[in-house]
Each structure stands twice: as C-alpha cells, then as structure tokens.
Design an enzyme around this catalytic site. Structure first.
Site, mmCIF file in Angstrom:
data_model
loop_
_atom_site.group_PDB
_atom_site.id
_atom_site.type_symbol
_atom_site.label_atom_id
_atom_site.label_comp_id
_atom_site.label_asym_id
_atom_site.label_seq_id
_atom_site.Cartn_x
_atom_site.Cartn_y
_atom_site.Cartn_z
ATOM 1 N N GLN A 100 0.843 -1.202 0.000
ATOM 2 C CA GLN A 100 0.000 0.000 0.000
ATOM 3 C C GLN A 100 0.879 1.254 0.000
ATOM 4 O OE1 GLN A 100 -2.386 1.543 3.327
ATOM 5 N NE2 GLN A 100 -4.179 1.389 2.004
ATOM 6 N N TYR A 180 -6.362 11.124 3.811
ATOM 7 C CA TYR A 180 -4.982 11.435 3.455
ATOM 8 C C TYR A 180 -4.922 12.158 2.098
ATOM 9 C CZ TYR A 180 -4.205 8.652 7.570
ATOM 10 O OH TYR A 180 -4.250 8.193 8.862
ATOM 11 N N ARG A 227 -7.757 2.185 -2.943
ATOM 12 C CA ARG A 227 -8.635 2.106 -1.766
ATOM 13 C C ARG A 227 -9.321 3.447 -1.538
ATOM 14 N NH1 ARG A 227 -7.949 0.312 4.618
ATOM 15 N NH2 ARG A 227 -9.416 -1.370 4.283
ATOM 16 N N GLY A 321 -9.249 -6.633 8.880
ATOM 17 C CA GLY A 321 -8.187 -5.898 9.542
ATOM 18 C C GLY A 321 -7.884 -6.493 10.899
ATOM 19 N N ARG A 322 -8.621 -6.021 11.922
ATOM 20 C CA ARG A 322 -8.297 -6.421 13.289
ATOM 21 C C ARG A 322 -8.304 -7.934 13.489
ATOM 22 N NH1 ARG A 322 -12.595 -2.275 15.301
ATOM 23 N NH2 ARG A 322 -13.297 -2.916 13.241
HETATM 24 C C1 LIG Z 1 -3.975 -0.952 13.713
HETATM 25 C C2 LIG Z 1 -4.646 -0.490 12.441
HETATM 26 C C3 LIG Z 1 -3.890 0.135 11.457
HETATM 27 C C4 LIG Z 1 -4.468 0.514 10.237
HETATM 28 N N1 LIG Z 1 -3.686 1.062 9.256
HETATM 29 C C5 LIG Z 1 -4.195 1.262 8.014
HETATM 30 C C6 LIG Z 1 -3.344 1.621 6.926
HETATM 31 O O1 LIG Z 1 -2.115 1.744 7.033
HETATM 32 N N2 LIG Z 1 -3.938 1.821 5.718
HETATM 33 C C7 LIG Z 1 -5.290 1.702 5.538
HETATM 34 O O2 LIG Z 1 -5.778 1.896 4.421
HETATM 35 N N3 LIG Z 1 -6.103 1.334 6.554
HETATM 36 C C8 LIG Z 1 -5.590 1.082 7.766
HETATM 37 N N4 LIG Z 1 -6.403 0.618 8.773
HETATM 38 C C9 LIG Z 1 -7.814 0.292 8.491
HETATM 39 C C10 LIG Z 1 -7.930 -1.214 8.160
HETATM 40 O O3 LIG Z 1 -7.346 -1.496 6.903
HETATM 41 C C11 LIG Z 1 -9.397 -1.680 8.119
HETATM 42 O O4 LIG Z 1 -10.050 -1.046 7.063
HETATM 43 C C12 LIG Z 1 -10.112 -1.408 9.431
HETATM 44 O O5 LIG Z 1 -9.402 -1.995 10.516
HETATM 45 C C13 LIG Z 1 -11.543 -1.950 9.441
HETATM 46 O O6 LIG Z 1 -11.528 -3.320 9.198
HETATM 47 P P1 LIG Z 1 -11.791 -4.370 10.395
HETATM 48 O O7 LIG Z 1 -13.117 -4.016 10.983
HETATM 49 O O8 LIG Z 1 -11.776 -5.703 9.682
HETATM 50 O O9 LIG Z 1 -10.662 -4.220 11.374
HETATM 51 C C14 LIG Z 1 -5.855 0.282 10.019
HETATM 52 C C15 LIG Z 1 -6.605 -0.324 11.028
HETATM 53 C C16 LIG Z 1 -6.024 -0.728 12.214
HETATM 54 C C17 LIG Z 1 -6.858 -1.419 13.257
#
Ligand SMILES: Cc1cc2nc3c(=O)[nH]c(=O)nc-3n(C[C@H](O)[C@H](O)[C@H](O)COP(=O)(O)O)c2cc1C
Length: 393
Positions: A100, A180, A227, A321-322
């Site tokens: 990314q 961003y 994205r 994600g999480r």
């Molecule tokens: C610790 C953390 C770091 C993240 N860093 C990014 C990132 O660098 N780039 C991005 O597009 N989204 C980032 N996100 C968003 C995740 O990609 C994801 O969309 C978000 O956690 C929701 O998905 P989930 O409910 O499955 O966790 C981050 C989320 C978390 C929890």
C-alpha cells in the site's frame, strides 16, 4: 458449509486461492533509522500468507509524505531491500502480497518532516491530531502544493511503484481513503485550488488519475488497486457535501475505464445518517454500478457478513483488519468455523514482537496477558477467546 470466502478468485493474472484479504494495517514496527522493514515484519507477513491476498501497511512514498513514527517507507534502497525480504518469505510460504502506497498530505507535522511544513492541496489546517515524536500533536496549516510540488509528488509515487516492483511485490494499492493526500484533493473542504487540480469534480480527481498514469509506466494497472472511503466526515478536515457522492461515482467510472486491478471500498466507520450518501445499502453495492472490475469490501466484516456480501454479489473479495492482527491462520479458522483470538489494542502500534508475531495459531502457543474489553486478565489467549460476530450468527 461451502463458504464463498473460501472459493478461488482470479485477480487479473493472479489466482487467489480464497477471497480473504488481509487489510492494510499500520503497525509501527519499522523502528530503525531507515524506517526499513525488518526481519520481524517479514515474519509477521509470512505467518499470514494463507490469505488470498495480503495488503501491506501503508508505506510512505517520500520523506515529505510521512505522518507517523516507525512506519516503513518505500522510497530508499534500504527500505526496498527490507521489503524484498518480506515478499520473498511470503512467496516462499505460497502467498501473494501488494504494497500500500501512502502519502498523508496535511495529516503530518513539522516534527515529522525535519521542520518543514506538510504539503497539501490548499493551506487549510485539517484541525486534527497526528502522532509524532512528541506524542499526539495538533496539526498545522500546511503548505499549498505548487504545480512543481504536485509533479514531484506524482514522480514520488511512480518511483515508489518501481521500488515495489524491484522488491518483488505482486502489485500495489494506492491509499486514497481515510482523509490522506488523495482524499484531501477530492474534498472541497480541503481543496480550494483554482488550477487543473481543484474546482470541478474532474479536476479534484485529476491528481489520483495522474498518479495512476505515472505508476502505470512502472507496473501494469492490472496490478494496481485503489482504496477509497467515500464516507469520511469530520476527520482530517474532510466533510461530506453534495458533490461527494457524484465525485466518487465519477472516480469509480474513470477507474473502471482505466482497468485497475481492483477497487477497495471501505464501508463507513463514522456515522453517515443524514449525509448525502447511499443510505441503507452497502457502499460496495452502490459503487458496483460504476466500477466493472473486482471489488474488495472492508470494515467490520465477520465471517458471516463476508460470506453474505460475496453471495449477494456486492463484492468479490473481503478484507479483514483487526481479525488478522490476532489470527495469523484466519483462513484456516474460517474453514473450520472456529473461534477467533481477540486483538489487543494496546499493542497495535508498539514496537516488538508482543501483540505482533506472538498470536498463536489454533491449538498452539500461549501469551501471558490479554485484554478483553477493559478487563485485564492474566491468562492465555485460548481462555480469553470470544466468538466474533461470525461465530455467533
Ligand atoms: C492498527 C490499524 C492500522 C491501520 N492502518 C491502516 C493503513 O495503514 N492503511 C489503511 O488503508 N487502513 C488502515 N487501517 C484500516 C484497516 O485497513 C481496516 O479497514 C479497518 O481496521 C476496518 O476493518 P476491520 O473491521 O476488519 O478491522 C488500520 C486499522 C487498524 C486497526
């Protein structure tokens, strides 16, 4: 059960063995002077290689695009070398991985930029907070990009894409979500330019289109994803207005024509009630009408909701994600309809292996301490697992 999540998918030339993607996640483990990916980071991605597609944490395309500490870049030889090790171990483990590409624009601070001001479409303070060497810090009024700054930033994305190719990535994803730099160009609240990069909807999407064209000189657009998060509101100075939806519809049609690898759509994480956005339907299903290629759906998915979104045809792939932070073997757990480890928020952004590479696979390993809600319990992951929404429905 024959789960749609576990069916293969052809993403351009890449055959994905399943439709489970690891969402991009900043983990702040590049704690070295070069902010280069480390052996620990390679191990983290290797552990998760059974995903259909891994998308790395955001990697900064230039020193001026930095917005957090200990986040890796992809603009120097040392960083490219570190990423080469990441792709090597992921490929050896049978995985596929996109990088990314990230530039935070106004969401930075002189503390992170050697005293210089952040670059942004216009000199508008997003009135938000950043996390820098002095902890949580108020944003400042950034410097409006000159046309030369814009050209240099576009070239930075192109060079970063070239580095990603040299590092052995299967593709790249442009981070055009979450307030961003790209998102700042899209938003009227952050873009007051009167040149070719501001004003009309077409002009406000031009920066992304120009970056894609530049990146396309280094890597086929069939290996470039984008994205977006059309619902960002009240974050990073972005507000939804009556042109937000038409802008994203226009953008998705344009991305469709350009033949990018996929559109990665984030469902809202802020309240959108009353805003001029699709209500009562998923963002994915709305933008499906404008984008003909593969769609990844993200935000708050469980196993059940992922399978349902695929079965309904709203999306082709689901990003987690999480759940991926805490479950390196997420695909195998989905296949077995097993419980999931609980992610520990306290170690999302802290250095070291703890809460990073020490989450056990099913039936393996332990960790001394975890947190469930606000209750701290000293025991093993195995005893503190709870069913995520997937298991409960
Ligand atoms: C610790 C953390 C770091 C993240 N860093 C990014 C990132 O660098 N780039 C991005 O597009 N989204 C980032 N996100 C968003 C995740 O990609 C994801 O969309 C978000 O956690 C929701 O998905 P989930 O409910 O499955 O966790 C981050 C989320 C978390 C929890």
């Amino acid at each position: 059960m024959n789960q749609p999540l576990l069916q293969p998918f052809d993403l351009g030339e890449l055959r994905l063995p399943n439709r489970v993607c690891m969402a991009p996640m900043t983990r702040c483990r590049a704690d070295n002077p070069d902010t280069a990916p480390t052996e620990l980071m390679a191990e983290y991605y290797r552990q998760r290689a059974s995903a259909g597609l891994l998308i790395t944490e955001g990697a900064f395309v230039s020193p001026r695009g930095v917005g957090y500490i200990n986040v890796p870049g992809i603009h120097s030889p040392e960083q490219t070398q570190g990423w080469r090790r990441v792709t090597q171990v992921v490929h050896e483990a049978g995985g596929r991985i996109f990088c990314q590409l990230w530039h935070v624009g106004a969401m930075s601070h002189p503390d992170l930029l050697g005293g210089r001001l952040p670059l942004a479409p216009s000199a508008i303070d997003p009135r938000d907070k950043i996390f820098g060497p002095n902890g949580h810090t108020d944003t400042v009024t950034p410097q409006a990009m000159t046309e030369t700054d814009i050209r240099e930033t576009i070239a930075g994305f192109r060079d970063a894409a070239a580095n990603a190719v040299a590092a052995g990535f299967d593709g790249v994803e442009l981070h055009a979500a979450n307030g961003y730099l790209f998102n700042q160009f899209f938003a009227r609240s952050m873009n007051r330019r009167s040149d070719a990069f501001g004003g009309s909807i077409e002009n406000r999407t031009r920066f992304l289109v120009d970056v894609l064209e530049a990146v396309g000189a280094e890597i086929s657009l069939g290996r470039v994803g984008v994205r977006i998060n059309p619902s960002v509101h009240g974050l990073s100075g972005i507000t939804v207005d009556d042109e937000t939806l038409p802008l994203f519809e226009h953008l998705c049609s344009k991305l469709s024509q350009m033949g990018i690898a996929y559109l990665h759509v984030m469902e809202p994480f802020n309240d959108i009630s009353g805003l001029p956005l699709p209500q009562g339907v998923s963002m994915c299903s709305h933008f499906r009408r404008f984008f003909g290629g593969p769609i990844i759906s993200a935000t708050d998915h469980s196993r059940a909701s992922g399978n349902a979104a695929l079965a309904a045809g709203d999306a082709d792939l689901i990003a987690y994600g999480r759940a991926y932070i805490a479950n390196p073997d997420l695909v195998e757990r989905f296949a077995d309809e097993a419980d999931l480890n609980v992610p520990i928020r306290e170690t999302f952004y802290t250095p070291g292996a703890r809460g990073y590479t020490d989450y056990p696979r099913r039936g393996e390993g332990t960790t001394p301490e975890t947190v469930v809600g606000d209750r701290r319990v000293s025991d093993r992951y195995g005893e503190t697992r709870r069913k995520m929404k997937s298991g409960e429905s």
